[in-house]
Write an enzyme that holds these catalytic residues in place. Structure first.
Site, short mmCIF file in Angstrom:
data_model
loop_
_atom_site.label_atom_id
_atom_site.label_comp_id
_atom_site.label_asym_id
_atom_site.label_seq_id
_atom_site.Cartn_x
_atom_site.Cartn_y
_atom_site.Cartn_z
N TYR A 72 96.78 -123.41 81.26
CA TYR A 72 95.74 -122.59 80.65
C TYR A 72 94.39 -123.13 81.11
CZ TYR A 72 99.27 -120.92 77.25
OH TYR A 72 100.37 -120.36 76.64
N THR A 89 97.82 -106.46 74.84
CA THR A 89 97.85 -105.08 74.35
C THR A 89 98.11 -105.14 72.85
OG1 THR A 89 98.80 -104.37 76.46
CG2 THR A 89 98.88 -102.80 74.65
N LEU A 118 98.79 -104.74 68.92
CA LEU A 118 99.64 -103.81 68.19
C LEU A 118 98.82 -102.62 67.68
CD1 LEU A 118 101.71 -106.30 66.01
CD2 LEU A 118 102.54 -105.03 68.00
#
Length: 295
Positions: free
Chosen positions: A63, A219, A221
């Protein structure tokens, strides 16, 4: 201060953690690449999470790369005795931020050493081997080679416990033939329910399941039914989605991530949201409808 103890505790490695944890991925720059816009805020989010009782932080040295681990060290080192930092290996980044497999013995050893250096640790509490057979989701295929490498690093004392990520039930069982699996981390949320059987199988063995992208990931919910339940409960849709996970099974450990103090507090407060059976039935249908739609 938010109290996250209402969600209970569960086994992770040699100890137990609060079931509401924190995922550090969003502390890096856009696309999980490069530094954040506001490093001081990133450090404050980490400190606030720990002050609220979070004792399970999920990270990875790819990361950034290196960014989130360095921020964790800057914000929290020397670490509280009860803090469990879980990392993962098997990937590296190219100069444009692309995700590439890194599964050779040399690459895995370097990844473990980089995690140790950037986190400021002598040994890693839990290291997850992330399958890169298909970077987008679990796919069958043996992980014996990289799993054996990590077992050797564990025998050297660099790792205390090993877990798996982005894997199938078959791969979990294969790994268990040669070593203990401390946890499984796969994508799972209210709308993505393909791991229901695996969650129950692991619960029977007292093994934690850690859903990544518990709020949908890149994306988020979106569901009218979810919004309606949230409105009735005077909560946010994301709080309801997290509360649903906490009530789905006792072995689910949550690691929602954010770079915002406001969102951190909202996420952690989901530990105090008890969903009535009538609303659980509504929410359960979301996952069933999504599953049927993908068939």
């Amino acid at each position: 201060m938010v109290d996250i103890k209402a969600a209970g505790r569960y086994t992770l490695g040699a100890g137990q953690v609060n079931r509401m944890g924190y995922g550090a991925m969003q502390l890096a720059g856009p696309g999980v690449f490069g530094p954040p816009k506001d490093p001081a805020m990133a450090r404050r989010v980490l400190q606030t999470a720990v002050e609220a009782g979070v004792d399970h932080i999920d990270t990875a040295d790819f990361y950034g790369p290196h960014v989130t681990n360095q921020l964790i060290r800057e914000a929290l080192h020397p670490y509280p005795d009860q803090l469990h930092i879980v990392t993962k290996v098997s990937a590296r980044r190219d100069e444009n931020g692309g995700w590439l497999p890194a599964l050779s013995p040399e690459e895995l050893t370097r990844a473990v050493e980089d995690n140790l250096k950037n986190l400021g640790l002598d040994a890693l509490d839990v290291v997850n081997l992330r399958s890169m057979i298909d970077a987008h989701g679990p796919a069958e295929g043996s992980l014996e080679g990289p799993w054996t490498t990590l077992l050797e690093l564990k025998a050297r004392g660099l790792i205390r416990h090993l877990g798996l990520s982005n894997v199938t039930a078959t791969q979990v069982r294969e790994a268990q033939k040669s070593g203990e699996v401390a946890c499984v981390q796969n994508q799972y949320n209210l709308a993505l329910r393909h791991d229901d059987a695996l969650i129950d199988e692991l619960a029977a063995q007292n093994i934690p399941y850690v859903p990544f992208f518990p709020l949908g990931g890149f994306t988020p919910l979106q569901s009218d039914a979810l919004d309606e339940v949230a409105a009735r409960l005077e909560a946010t849709p994301m709080q309801v989605a997290l509360a649903w996970l906490l009530q789905r099974a006792p072995n689910l450990l949550l690691i929602p991530g954010t770079s915002s103090l406001k969102h951190l507090e909202e996420n952690l407060d989901a530990a105090n949201l008890l969903l009535p059976h009538s609303e659980l039935a509504v929410l359960d249908r979301i996952g069933a409808d999504e599953t049927r739609g993908s068939e």
